[in-house]
Design a protein around this motif. Structure first.
Motif, PDB file in Angstrom:
ATOM      1  N   ASP A 128      35.360 -18.094  79.926  1.00  0.00           N
ATOM      2  CA  ASP A 128      36.800 -18.174  79.569  1.00  0.00           C
ATOM      3  C   ASP A 128      36.925 -19.586  78.790  1.00  0.00           C
ATOM      4  N   MET A 129      36.259 -20.567  79.057  1.00  0.00           N
ATOM      5  CA  MET A 129      36.634 -21.867  78.518  1.00  0.00           C
ATOM      6  C   MET A 129      35.411 -22.676  78.778  1.00  0.00           C
ATOM      7  N   THR A 130      35.371 -23.898  78.135  1.00  0.00           N
ATOM      8  CA  THR A 130      34.073 -24.756  78.093  1.00  0.00           C
ATOM      9  C   THR A 130      34.681 -25.749  79.192  1.00  0.00           C
ATOM     10  N   LEU A 131      33.528 -25.847  80.090  1.00  0.00           N
ATOM     11  CA  LEU A 131      33.446 -26.912  80.937  1.00  0.00           C
ATOM     12  C   LEU A 131      33.062 -28.245  80.825  1.00  0.00           C
ATOM     13  N   LEU A 132      33.681 -29.274  81.114  1.00  0.00           N
ATOM     14  CA  LEU A 132      32.981 -30.560  80.977  1.00  0.00           C
ATOM     15  C   LEU A 132      32.359 -31.316  82.020  1.00  0.00           C
ATOM     16  N   PRO A 133      31.647 -32.207  81.704  1.00  0.00           N
ATOM     17  CA  PRO A 133      31.109 -32.981  82.710  1.00  0.00           C
ATOM     18  C   PRO A 133      32.328 -33.682  83.695  1.00  0.00           C
ATOM     19  N   GLY A 134      32.325 -33.588  84.883  1.00  0.00           N
ATOM     20  CA  GLY A 134      33.453 -34.070  85.644  1.00  0.00           C
ATOM     21  C   GLY A 134      34.538 -33.195  85.908  1.00  0.00           C
ATOM     22  N   ASP A 135      34.590 -32.291  85.464  1.00  0.00           N
ATOM     23  CA  ASP A 135      35.660 -30.947  85.632  1.00  0.00           C
ATOM     24  C   ASP A 135      35.362 -30.436  87.066  1.00  0.00           C
ATOM     25  N   VAL A 136      36.507 -30.159  87.751  1.00  0.00           N
ATOM     26  CA  VAL A 136      36.422 -29.512  89.064  1.00  0.00           C
ATOM     27  C   VAL A 136      36.971 -28.172  89.114  1.00  0.00           C
ATOM     28  N   ILE A 137      36.091 -27.326  89.613  1.00  0.00           N
ATOM     29  CA  ILE A 137      36.430 -26.043  90.076  1.00  0.00           C
ATOM     30  C   ILE A 137      37.051 -26.019  91.565  1.00  0.00           C
ATOM     31  N   ALA A 138      38.071 -25.848  92.016  1.00  0.00           N
ATOM     32  CA  ALA A 138      38.741 -25.935  93.361  1.00  0.00           C
ATOM     33  C   ALA A 138      38.560 -24.257  93.852  1.00  0.00           C
ATOM     34  N   CYS A 139      37.757 -24.033  94.683  1.00  0.00           N
ATOM     35  CA  CYS A 139      37.255 -22.936  94.996  1.00  0.00           C
ATOM     36  C   CYS A 139      38.416 -21.816  95.801  1.00  0.00           C
ATOM     37  N   GLY A 140      39.561 -22.297  95.756  1.00  0.00           N
ATOM     38  CA  GLY A 140      40.633 -21.579  96.647  1.00  0.00           C
ATOM     39  C   GLY A 140      40.610 -21.886  98.321  1.00  0.00           C
ATOM     40  N   THR A 141      41.578 -21.280  98.852  1.00  0.00           N
ATOM     41  CA  THR A 141      41.823 -21.774 100.127  1.00  0.00           C
ATOM     42  C   THR A 141      41.849 -20.466 101.014  1.00  0.00           C
ATOM     43  N   SER A 142      41.821 -20.392 102.299  1.00  0.00           N
ATOM     44  CA  SER A 142      41.948 -19.078 102.930  1.00  0.00           C
ATOM     45  C   SER A 142      43.353 -19.439 104.142  1.00  0.00           C
ATOM     46  N   LEU A 143      43.143 -18.937 104.989  1.00  0.00           N
ATOM     47  CA  LEU A 143      44.340 -18.866 106.042  1.00  0.00           C
ATOM     48  C   LEU A 143      44.547 -20.147 106.550  1.00  0.00           C
ATOM     49  N   GLY A 144      45.849 -20.307 106.770  1.00  0.00           N
ATOM     50  CA  GLY A 144      46.491 -21.628 107.623  1.00  0.00           C
ATOM     51  C   GLY A 144      47.116 -22.526 106.614  1.00  0.00           C
ATOM     52  N   VAL A 145      47.497 -22.255 105.312  1.00  0.00           N
ATOM     53  CA  VAL A 145      48.240 -23.023 104.429  1.00  0.00           C
ATOM     54  C   VAL A 145      49.470 -23.106 105.046  1.00  0.00           C
ATOM     55  N   GLY A 146      49.921 -24.280 105.089  1.00  0.00           N
ATOM     56  CA  GLY A 146      51.370 -24.861 105.467  1.00  0.00           C
ATOM     57  C   GLY A 146      52.096 -25.962 104.755  1.00  0.00           C
ATOM     58  N   SER A 147      53.056 -26.207 105.128  1.00  0.00           N
ATOM     59  CA  SER A 147      54.066 -27.307 104.379  1.00  0.00           C
ATOM     60  C   SER A 147      53.830 -28.600 105.119  1.00  0.00           C
ATOM     61  N   ILE A 148      54.106 -29.634 104.164  1.00  0.00           N
ATOM     62  CA  ILE A 148      54.369 -31.105 104.569  1.00  0.00           C
ATOM     63  C   ILE A 148      55.395 -31.651 104.529  1.00  0.00           C
ATOM     64  N   LYS A 149      55.725 -32.402 105.600  1.00  0.00           N
ATOM     65  CA  LYS A 149      57.206 -33.141 105.623  1.00  0.00           C
ATOM     66  C   LYS A 149      56.757 -34.462 105.013  1.00  0.00           C
ATOM     67  N   ASN A 150      57.694 -35.250 104.644  1.00  0.00           N
ATOM     68  CA  ASN A 150      57.656 -36.585 104.245  1.00  0.00           C
ATOM     69  C   ASN A 150      57.190 -37.188 105.472  1.00  0.00           C
ATOM     70  N   GLY A 151      56.250 -38.352 105.029  1.00  0.00           N
ATOM     71  CA  GLY A 151      55.477 -38.984 106.059  1.00  0.00           C
ATOM     72  C   GLY A 151      54.410 -38.292 106.774  1.00  0.00           C
ATOM     73  N   SER A 152      54.156 -37.170 106.503  1.00  0.00           N
ATOM     74  CA  SER A 152      53.035 -36.399 107.087  1.00  0.00           C
ATOM     75  C   SER A 152      51.710 -36.809 106.527  1.00  0.00           C
ATOM     76  N   SER A 153      50.657 -36.761 107.419  1.00  0.00           N
ATOM     77  CA  SER A 153      49.523 -36.899 106.955  1.00  0.00           C
ATOM     78  C   SER A 153      48.351 -35.767 106.994  1.00  0.00           C
ATOM     79  N   VAL A 154      47.750 -35.592 106.007  1.00  0.00           N
ATOM     80  CA  VAL A 154      46.841 -34.254 105.713  1.00  0.00           C
ATOM     81  C   VAL A 154      45.354 -34.674 105.602  1.00  0.00           C
ATOM     82  N   ARG A 155      44.510 -34.453 106.429  1.00  0.00           N
ATOM     83  CA  ARG A 155      43.034 -34.585 106.385  1.00  0.00           C
ATOM     84  C   ARG A 155      42.396 -33.367 105.933  1.00  0.00           C
ATOM     85  N   VAL A 156      41.769 -33.250 104.976  1.00  0.00           N
ATOM     86  CA  VAL A 156      40.803 -32.055 104.670  1.00  0.00           C
ATOM     87  C   VAL A 156      39.467 -32.698 104.727  1.00  0.00           C
TER      88      VAL A 156
END
Length: 257
Positions: free
Chosen positions: A216-244
């Motif tokens: 569909d498009m040319t991919l270049l060195p350094g490009d990133v494919i984010a594979c998508g997510t699964s269950l548990g997506v949620g919202s972040i409040k100001n000041g909250s910390s997220v660790r993946v």
């Protein structure tokens, strides 16, 4: 296992190198993807600030790529990867602030994901050849200003909602040869586990994604494919910390400001 990192030193120089099991960075010159040249210089992790491990021209972000989430949403799995583009200007690294847009006071959502880092320019790649174009893997937090998605019912605004500065969080490193099949993504919000899902549940695995998207498009060195997510997506409040975190890669930690 050694991993590739980018960093800013105390004297404000930006560089890259291989980080060993002790956290020490073996500094390299040249190009990370083509001609990395060891310099013999060794830096301590405490002496640098980690940046995003690569500078993609684009992040290709998947939607509906996990069977469990598709089942929960009542969606059929796609016959071709469904994706959007996050701009290069959205990229930030571990420890950086996720910045709430000044124009937006609505819900902001996290999504912990696996990221594929492209190592060689690729176009129209066959599935059997796709692995040769994968440099390694990283962690991704795909941030969304959720209430903008359907603000105009005439047009779903995926790029606007996901393209703000600091909304494409990558890091802390790139791990070549990572065995994603046995790994899971664990997302913690203020120390509480919100996501814990196996990567083996992907509809399209990394090699399939690289092959399909390169048609569909040319991919270049350094490009990133984010594979998508699964269950548990949620919202972040100001000041909250997220660790993946993905065992075998590391942890990506950021706060919303």
């Amino acid at each position: 296992m050694k991993s590739w990192v980018r960093y800013r030193s105390r004297d404000d120089r930006i560089g890259f190198g291989l980080q060993d099991e002790l956290g020490q960075i073996h500094v390299h010159d040249g190009d990370m993807f083509y001609t990395p040249i060891p310099t013999g210089v060794l830096l301590k992790a405490d002496d640098v600030t980690l940046l995003s491990p690569c500078q993609p021209s684009k992040i290709v972000a998947l939607w509906n790529n996990f069977h469990a989430l598709a089942a929960k949403l009542g969606k059929t799995v796609p016959s071709h990867p469904l994706f959007l583009i996050k701009p290069a200007t959205s990229v930030c690294g571990t420890g950086a602030s996720i910045k709430r847009p000044k124009s937006y006071d609505g819900k902001i959502v996290y999504e912990g994901e696996l990221g594929i880092v492209i190592g060689k320019r690729c176009s129209d790649v066959d599935p059997g050849d796709a692995s040769r174009h994968i440099f390694g893997y990283t962690c991704v937090n795909d941030i969304t200003a959720a209430e903008l998605l359907n603000e105009d019912l005439n047009f779903a605004q995926w790029t606007r909602a996901k393209g703000f500065d600091s909304f494409g969080v990558l890091g802390p490193c790139i791990v070549p040869g990572f065995d994603w099949r046995a790994a899971s993504v664990v997302t913690m919000l203020d120390g509480v586990e919100r996501q814990n899902y196996p990567l083996s549940d992907m509809v399209f695995g990394p090699e399939q994604l690289v092959s399909h998207i390169s048609r569909d498009m040319t991919l270049l060195p350094g490009d990133v494919i984010a594979c998508g997510t699964s269950l548990g997506v949620g919202s972040i409040k100001n000041g909250s910390s997220v660790r993946v975190a993905i065992e075998g890669i590391g942890a990506l930690t950021n706060s919303l400001t």
